[in-house]
Design a protein around this motif. Sequence first.
Motif, PDB file in Angstrom:
ATOM      1  N   GLN A  35     100.753  -3.998  12.719  1.00  0.00           N
ATOM      2  CA  GLN A  35     100.812  -4.713  11.445  1.00  0.00           C
ATOM      3  C   GLN A  35      99.371  -5.846  11.320  1.00  0.00           C
ATOM      4  O   GLN A  35      99.108  -5.787   9.752  1.00  0.00           O
ATOM      5  CB  GLN A  35     101.788  -5.859  11.825  1.00  0.00           C
ATOM      6  N   LYS A  36      98.785  -6.159  12.365  1.00  0.00           N
ATOM      7  CA  LYS A  36      97.688  -6.982  12.098  1.00  0.00           C
ATOM      8  C   LYS A  36      96.496  -6.124  11.648  1.00  0.00           C
ATOM      9  O   LYS A  36      95.676  -6.433  10.884  1.00  0.00           O
ATOM     10  CB  LYS A  36      97.318  -7.498  13.374  1.00  0.00           C
ATOM     11  N   THR A  37      96.354  -4.867  11.974  1.00  0.00           N
ATOM     12  CA  THR A  37      95.431  -3.956  11.569  1.00  0.00           C
ATOM     13  C   THR A  37      95.448  -3.611  10.290  1.00  0.00           C
ATOM     14  O   THR A  37      94.527  -3.704   9.496  1.00  0.00           O
ATOM     15  CB  THR A  37      95.186  -2.725  12.533  1.00  0.00           C
ATOM     16  N   VAL A  38      96.974  -3.333   9.989  1.00  0.00           N
ATOM     17  CA  VAL A  38      97.217  -3.018   8.560  1.00  0.00           C
ATOM     18  C   VAL A  38      96.594  -4.210   7.571  1.00  0.00           C
ATOM     19  O   VAL A  38      95.997  -3.992   6.334  1.00  0.00           O
ATOM     20  CB  VAL A  38      98.486  -2.571   8.011  1.00  0.00           C
ATOM     21  N   SER A  39      97.064  -5.290   8.074  1.00  0.00           N
ATOM     22  CA  SER A  39      96.730  -6.657   7.196  1.00  0.00           C
ATOM     23  C   SER A  39      95.183  -6.809   7.162  1.00  0.00           C
ATOM     24  O   SER A  39      94.866  -6.963   5.978  1.00  0.00           O
ATOM     25  CB  SER A  39      97.553  -7.726   7.744  1.00  0.00           C
ATOM     26  N   GLU A  40      94.678  -6.602   8.147  1.00  0.00           N
ATOM     27  CA  GLU A  40      93.275  -6.889   7.936  1.00  0.00           C
ATOM     28  C   GLU A  40      92.284  -5.842   7.061  1.00  0.00           C
ATOM     29  O   GLU A  40      91.557  -6.219   6.230  1.00  0.00           O
ATOM     30  CB  GLU A  40      92.575  -6.907   9.370  1.00  0.00           C
ATOM     31  N   LEU A  41      92.671  -4.644   7.266  1.00  0.00           N
ATOM     32  CA  LEU A  41      92.219  -3.351   6.409  1.00  0.00           C
ATOM     33  C   LEU A  41      92.516  -3.613   4.924  1.00  0.00           C
ATOM     34  O   LEU A  41      91.651  -3.176   4.098  1.00  0.00           O
ATOM     35  CB  LEU A  41      92.774  -2.054   6.888  1.00  0.00           C
ATOM     36  N   ASN A  42      93.926  -4.148   4.707  1.00  0.00           N
ATOM     37  CA  ASN A  42      94.322  -4.370   3.286  1.00  0.00           C
ATOM     38  C   ASN A  42      93.331  -5.257   2.536  1.00  0.00           C
ATOM     39  O   ASN A  42      93.238  -5.554   1.427  1.00  0.00           O
ATOM     40  CB  ASN A  42      95.597  -4.443   3.211  1.00  0.00           C
ATOM     41  N   LYS A  43      92.883  -6.297   3.338  1.00  0.00           N
ATOM     42  CA  LYS A  43      92.161  -7.066   2.692  1.00  0.00           C
ATOM     43  C   LYS A  43      90.860  -6.952   2.341  1.00  0.00           C
ATOM     44  O   LYS A  43      90.009  -7.558   1.420  1.00  0.00           O
ATOM     45  CB  LYS A  43      91.938  -8.770   3.467  1.00  0.00           C
ATOM     46  N   LEU A  44      90.247  -5.692   2.666  1.00  0.00           N
ATOM     47  CA  LEU A  44      89.116  -5.281   2.621  1.00  0.00           C
ATOM     48  C   LEU A  44      88.715  -4.693   1.205  1.00  0.00           C
ATOM     49  O   LEU A  44      89.834  -4.086   0.667  1.00  0.00           O
ATOM     50  CB  LEU A  44      88.381  -4.497   3.512  1.00  0.00           C
ATOM     51  N   TYR A  64      97.989   2.982  12.936  1.00  0.00           N
ATOM     52  CA  TYR A  64      98.859   3.506  13.880  1.00  0.00           C
ATOM     53  C   TYR A  64      97.982   4.130  15.018  1.00  0.00           C
ATOM     54  O   TYR A  64      98.433   3.788  16.124  1.00  0.00           O
ATOM     55  CB  TYR A  64      99.608   4.594  13.174  1.00  0.00           C
ATOM     56  N   TYR A  65      96.950   4.905  14.610  1.00  0.00           N
ATOM     57  CA  TYR A  65      96.107   5.418  15.872  1.00  0.00           C
ATOM     58  C   TYR A  65      95.681   4.088  16.857  1.00  0.00           C
ATOM     59  O   TYR A  65      95.640   4.195  17.847  1.00  0.00           O
ATOM     60  CB  TYR A  65      94.878   6.209  15.181  1.00  0.00           C
ATOM     61  N   GLN A  66      94.965   2.966  16.075  1.00  0.00           N
ATOM     62  CA  GLN A  66      94.607   1.992  16.763  1.00  0.00           C
ATOM     63  C   GLN A  66      95.411   1.295  17.635  1.00  0.00           C
ATOM     64  O   GLN A  66      95.306   0.794  18.594  1.00  0.00           O
ATOM     65  CB  GLN A  66      93.863   0.931  15.846  1.00  0.00           C
ATOM     66  N   SER A  67      96.910   1.064  17.203  1.00  0.00           N
ATOM     67  CA  SER A  67      97.942   0.442  17.704  1.00  0.00           C
ATOM     68  C   SER A  67      98.446   1.328  19.059  1.00  0.00           C
ATOM     69  O   SER A  67      98.752   0.720  19.955  1.00  0.00           O
ATOM     70  CB  SER A  67      98.948   0.169  16.619  1.00  0.00           C
ATOM     71  N   THR A  68      98.376   2.459  19.106  1.00  0.00           N
ATOM     72  CA  THR A  68      98.964   3.251  20.193  1.00  0.00           C
ATOM     73  C   THR A  68      97.877   3.927  20.984  1.00  0.00           C
ATOM     74  O   THR A  68      98.257   4.188  22.241  1.00  0.00           O
ATOM     75  CB  THR A  68      99.787   4.366  19.410  1.00  0.00           C
ATOM     76  N   GLU A  69      96.822   3.567  20.864  1.00  0.00           N
ATOM     77  CA  GLU A  69      95.503   4.239  21.868  1.00  0.00           C
ATOM     78  C   GLU A  69      94.621   3.079  22.177  1.00  0.00           C
ATOM     79  O   GLU A  69      94.576   2.040  21.213  1.00  0.00           O
ATOM     80  CB  GLU A  69      94.816   5.042  21.128  1.00  0.00           C
TER      81      GLU A  69
END
Length: 75
Positions: A35-44, A64-69
């Motif tokens: 959720q944090k990664t999606v939020s930050e990338l959507n701000k760009l 998803y990849y970043q959160s599971t690896e």
Amino acid sequence: TTLSITRIPYLNVAGTVCACYRKLSNHVSNVRKYQKTVSELNKLSPRILEDIGLSKSNINSVAYYQSTENKKLIL
């Protein structure tokens, strides 16, 4: 000392509970990272995403990849 055979099942149950708790805790942690990664990338802006080799359409898969690896994403 002797080991009572009646206590062995309790050890197994405790181990199972601990394993389930660890698995649930890891899952919750991964969901938060996602959720944090999606939020930050959507701000760009689309331009910045393009500069780093991403587009709006693949933000979810990258998150998803970043959160599971636990390794860096190589594009």
